[in-house]
Every structure is written in structure tokens, then in C-alpha cells.
Motif scaffolding. Structure first.
Motif, mmCIF file in Angstrom:
data_model
loop_
_atom_site.group_PDB
_atom_site.id
_atom_site.type_symbol
_atom_site.label_atom_id
_atom_site.label_comp_id
_atom_site.label_asym_id
_atom_site.label_seq_id
_atom_site.Cartn_x
_atom_site.Cartn_y
_atom_site.Cartn_z
ATOM 1 N N SER A 39 0.845 -1.186 0.000
ATOM 2 C CA SER A 39 0.000 0.000 0.000
ATOM 3 C C SER A 39 0.887 1.245 0.000
ATOM 4 O O SER A 39 2.100 1.178 0.237
ATOM 5 C CB SER A 39 -0.896 0.013 1.231
ATOM 6 N N ARG A 40 0.262 2.383 -0.242
ATOM 7 C CA ARG A 40 0.998 3.646 -0.230
ATOM 8 C C ARG A 40 1.639 3.881 1.145
ATOM 9 O O ARG A 40 2.793 4.307 1.240
ATOM 10 C CB ARG A 40 0.041 4.781 -0.576
ATOM 11 N N ASP A 41 0.905 3.587 2.193
ATOM 12 C CA ASP A 41 1.441 3.775 3.540
ATOM 13 C C ASP A 41 2.621 2.847 3.798
ATOM 14 O O ASP A 41 3.608 3.235 4.447
ATOM 15 C CB ASP A 41 0.349 3.537 4.580
ATOM 16 N N ASP A 45 6.449 3.945 4.675
ATOM 17 C CA ASP A 45 7.170 3.422 5.835
ATOM 18 C C ASP A 45 8.500 2.812 5.406
ATOM 19 O O ASP A 45 9.523 2.994 6.076
ATOM 20 C CB ASP A 45 6.317 2.372 6.546
ATOM 21 N N ALA A 46 8.490 2.118 4.270
ATOM 22 C CA ALA A 46 9.706 1.460 3.787
ATOM 23 C C ALA A 46 10.784 2.481 3.444
ATOM 24 O O ALA A 46 11.953 2.320 3.830
ATOM 25 C CB ALA A 46 9.383 0.590 2.571
ATOM 26 N N VAL A 47 10.433 3.533 2.710
ATOM 27 C CA VAL A 47 11.456 4.504 2.294
ATOM 28 C C VAL A 47 11.990 5.304 3.481
ATOM 29 O O VAL A 47 13.074 5.881 3.397
ATOM 30 C CB VAL A 47 10.932 5.457 1.189
ATOM 31 N N ARG A 48 11.222 5.348 4.565
ATOM 32 C CA ARG A 48 11.705 6.051 5.757
ATOM 33 C C ARG A 48 12.755 5.228 6.503
ATOM 34 O O ARG A 48 13.595 5.790 7.207
ATOM 35 C CB ARG A 48 10.541 6.381 6.698
ATOM 36 N N ARG A 49 12.715 3.886 6.344
ATOM 37 C CA ARG A 49 13.527 3.029 7.209
ATOM 38 C C ARG A 49 14.715 2.361 6.524
ATOM 39 O O ARG A 49 15.626 1.890 7.196
ATOM 40 C CB ARG A 49 12.651 1.924 7.811
ATOM 41 N N CYS A 50 14.714 2.286 5.193
ATOM 42 C CA CYS A 50 15.720 1.442 4.541
ATOM 43 C C CYS A 50 16.871 2.243 3.937
ATOM 44 O O CYS A 50 16.765 3.452 3.709
ATOM 45 C CB CYS A 50 15.064 0.579 3.461
ATOM 46 N N LEU A 65 6.116 10.534 -2.643
ATOM 47 C CA LEU A 65 6.630 9.444 -1.816
ATOM 48 C C LEU A 65 8.093 9.698 -1.459
ATOM 49 O O LEU A 65 8.497 9.505 -0.300
ATOM 50 C CB LEU A 65 6.498 8.114 -2.552
ATOM 51 N N LEU A 66 8.876 10.150 -2.422
ATOM 52 C CA LEU A 66 10.294 10.405 -2.157
ATOM 53 C C LEU A 66 10.490 11.519 -1.133
ATOM 54 O O LEU A 66 11.495 11.542 -0.421
ATOM 55 C CB LEU A 66 11.008 10.750 -3.465
ATOM 56 N N ALA A 67 9.530 12.424 -1.029
ATOM 57 C CA ALA A 67 9.610 13.494 -0.034
ATOM 58 C C ALA A 67 9.541 12.942 1.383
ATOM 59 O O ALA A 67 9.958 13.613 2.339
ATOM 60 C CB ALA A 67 8.490 14.503 -0.265
ATOM 61 N N GLN A 68 9.012 11.721 1.521
ATOM 62 C CA GLN A 68 8.895 11.092 2.834
ATOM 63 C C GLN A 68 10.091 10.201 3.159
ATOM 64 O O GLN A 68 10.139 9.600 4.233
ATOM 65 C CB GLN A 68 7.609 10.260 2.901
ATOM 66 N N ALA A 69 11.043 10.096 2.225
ATOM 67 C CA ALA A 69 12.187 9.213 2.427
ATOM 68 C C ALA A 69 13.066 9.705 3.572
ATOM 69 O O ALA A 69 13.253 10.914 3.761
ATOM 70 C CB ALA A 69 13.006 9.104 1.145
ATOM 71 N N ALA A 91 14.518 11.679 -7.408
ATOM 72 C CA ALA A 91 15.409 10.828 -6.618
ATOM 73 C C ALA A 91 16.838 11.350 -6.685
ATOM 74 O O ALA A 91 17.521 11.474 -5.661
ATOM 75 C CB ALA A 91 15.339 9.392 -7.120
ATOM 76 N N ARG A 92 17.276 11.684 -7.875
ATOM 77 C CA ARG A 92 18.647 12.176 -8.048
ATOM 78 C C ARG A 92 18.853 13.484 -7.292
ATOM 79 O O ARG A 92 19.905 13.697 -6.670
ATOM 80 C CB ARG A 92 18.930 12.371 -9.533
ATOM 81 N N SER A 93 17.849 14.371 -7.322
ATOM 82 C CA SER A 93 17.971 15.654 -6.628
ATOM 83 C C SER A 93 18.067 15.469 -5.117
ATOM 84 O O SER A 93 18.583 16.339 -4.412
ATOM 85 C CB SER A 93 16.788 16.558 -6.978
ATOM 86 N N ARG A 94 17.571 14.339 -4.632
ATOM 87 C CA ARG A 94 17.624 14.038 -3.198
ATOM 88 C C ARG A 94 18.823 13.159 -2.846
ATOM 89 O O ARG A 94 18.931 12.677 -1.724
ATOM 90 C CB ARG A 94 16.328 13.371 -2.751
#
Length: 329
Positions: A39-41, A45-50, A65-69, A91-94
Motif C-alpha cells: 500500500s501507499r502507507d 514506511d519502507a522509504v523512511r527506514r531502509c 513518496l520520495l519526499a517522505q524518504a 530521486a537524483r535531486s535528493r
């Protein structure tokens, strides 16, 4: 590598067992079980932790989504060649690298192109449905008439790895090879494939008996086969798409098929993912498959091996061999 320094990798879908096992040996990995789309949530959660995310085509990795990484995420190691579901520029800009698995599914997808061509032109699904329903009453001279593919002109839209693999197979079937590409191929490649180049896509479409879409989905290829261009196609022609559904205006294609302006279609991909236009399902001259062009056991393992190499190379402090940059798209 000490356990505490191992990269934390999150995989969004189930992968072949041999691939998952090797990932577990090399990294601190969270595998996906059961095999259902995140799911989106869950993705957030995954991009915040990995440290590394291993998504596939069913995961939308956009700017929001990348803004939440989190600060840890440094690599998105895509399981698949296409990356139109990932906002590579953001992604590259981040500071997040993106890699993919190019070249693995070329031969498998090319096999499926030929299967779809034969399926549509020789009306194979119609025959199978008749047999399975017990409606066949015996052979007839005029029954189940399809067409001969030898001698037909095949127009390949995108003569990259997959397109060239299609061309080699089609030549063996006696077809004449034509192509339209962003850039013309080298003379020696054209000579090897006996391929005729068309700078004008419009001119090529108007002359082909079969059109195979083998280009990626990018902003410049969205609806490349739009309503106007589909009107150029001969009423006796067949359209095959094993690339990305967004390259074809699906509603316009459906209208053309229903009106008899296009003889048939073989589709493995759809403009809106798994949501297939219900009117397409009603047409006997259309063969629909569930995005299985690259679905071989060998291909899926090879894709996983490329993912592992990309992550391992990154973990060793080097650029992943299959890194994707915005200029490539």
C-alpha cells in the motif's frame, strides 16, 4: 562485512527463492510475504527506514513518496528494466541513486511478441475456446481461416535490445523488417537484420501489415500511437504491444478495432495497469495477456542477480553498473 554495517534492504514483492536467499546472505533484508502489492502507507514506511528499496513496476515511486524518504535511503534498485514508475529526477535531486535490470528480458519478450503475432493472425485463442467449450464439429475447408505471416511487413517501433530480438525471430518466419527509432542504427546492424529504416513514423505505420511496439514509456512516447496515427494504420493490419500500455491511446485503439479499421491486436500491457478496457475483452480479434512477456523462471532469476550486483557494487562504494540517470530516459 560486519552485521551491524550491512545495508538494510526492503523488497516490495516476492522474488525467486534463490534470489531472496542470496539477498539474505549479503544484506539485512525484509522480504515481502505474502506476495501482494504494498500500500501507499507501507511504501512510505519502507522509504523512511531502509538504505535500499527494491521495488518493481507495481510500485509508484513518485515525488510525493520520495519526499517522505529518510536520510538512510540512498539507492532504489528496481527489479525490472522499465523505470517510468520512478521519478528518477527527483530521486537524483535528493541524492538517491536508481538502478534497473536492462537486457535480461529481451529474448523472453521477443518470444512473446511472436506468440501474439501468431495468436492474432492465426486466430489461435478462438480455436482454443471452441475446443474447450466442446463446440467443434469437425474440419471445414473454410473454417478458422487466418493469415500467413511469411512475406508480411513488420514495423518495429523501437529497435533496441527487444526490438532487435523480435527482428531476428521475424526474419526466420520470412517477414520483412522495418523500423522507426529515435536514432537510426548503424549500417552493419541494419544489414544484419535486413531492416529498413523510416524516419517518419507516420509513413511507416501506413505501410505495415503488423506493428510491434517495443519502445519504453517516456514523456515523449506517451500516446505515441494516438488516435490520428492509428487512423493511418491499414484496416488489414495488426498491432502488438509488449512494451508499455501508455504508448498507445487504448480508447482510440479499441474504437479502431470495434469499427474494423484495425484487423486485430495482441496486448500484454495496458494504459491503466491491470485495469483493462472492458470493451477490449469483448473482441474476438484481440488477444490479451496479463503482462507476462518477460515471465520466465530464467529471466526472473537473472533480473534478481542484476539487482544483487547493483546493490553489492553500491555497498562496496562504487557506482551501480546499471545506474539510471534522467538523461537516459
Amino acid at each position: 562485512m560486519p552485521a551491524q554495517s550491512r545495508l538494510h534492504v526492503i523488497v516490495t514483492r516476492r522474488l525467486p527463492e534463490v534470489v531472496e536467499t542470496r539477498l539474505k546472505e549479503l544484506f539485512d533484508v525484509e522480504l515481502r510475504d505474502p506476495d501482494i502489492r504494498m500500500s501507499r502507507d507501507e511504501l512510505a514506511d519502507a522509504v523512511r527506514r531502509c538504505d535500499v528499496l527494491v521495488p518493481c513496476v507495481t510500485d509508484q515511486i513518485d515525488a510525493a513518496l520520495l519526499a517522505q524518504a529518510g536520510e538512510r535511503l540512498k539507492l532504489i534498485a528496481n527489479y525490472g528494466a522499465g523505470v517510468d514508475h520512478i521519478d528518477v529526477a527527483t530521486a537524483r535531486s535528493r541524492g538517491i541513486l536508481v538502478s534497473n535490470t536492462p537486457g535480461v528480458g529481451a529474448e523472453d519478450t521477443a518470444d512473446m511478441v511472436m506468440a501474439l503475432i501468431l495468436g492474432v493472425v492465426r486466430r489461435i485463442p478462438e480455436g482454443m475456446a471452441e475446443m474447450q467449450a466442446g463446440r467443434w464439429t469437425g474440419w471445414s475447408p473454410m473454417g478458422h481461416l487466418g493469415g500467413r505471416i511469411a512475406g508480411r511487413r513488420l514495423g518495429i517501433l523501437g529497435l533496441g535490445r527487444i526490438g532487435q530480438a523480435v527482428a531476428r525471430r521475424a526474419r526466420a518466419f520470412g517477414m520483412q523488417i522495418h523500423y522507426h527509432n529515435r536514432r537510426r542504427l548503424r549500417p552493419e546492424t541494419e544489414a544484419e537484420l535486413e531492416a529498413t529504416y523510416w524516419e517518419s513514423l507516420d509513413q511507416m505505420l501506413a505501410r505495415m501489415d503488423i506493428i510491434s511496439v517495443n519502445c519504453p514509456h517516456t514523456p515523449s512516447t506517451f500516446h505515441l500511437l494516438n488516435a490520428r496515427r492509428l487512423k493511418l494504420v491499414k484496416p488489414s493490419s495488426v498491432v502488438i504491444n509488449t512494451s508499455r500500455g501508455e504508448v498507445i491511446d487504448e480508447n482510440a485503439l479499441t474504437r479502431g478495432l470495434r469499427a474494423g479499421e484495425i484487423a486485430g491486436a495482441g496486448l500484454d500491457v495496458y494504459e491503466h495497469g491491470h485495469e483493462v478496457n472492458p470493451r477490449l475483452r469483448e473482441l474476438p480479434n484481440v488477444v490479451l495477456l496479463p503482462h507476462m512477456g518477460s515471465a520466465t523462471q530464467e529471466g526472473r532469476v537473472e533480473m534478481g542477480e542484476k539487482v544483487i550486483i547493483n546493490i553489492k557494487t553500491f555497498a562496496d562504494g562504487h557506482r551501480p553498473p546499471d545506474q539510471v540517470v534522467p538523461g537516459m530516459l
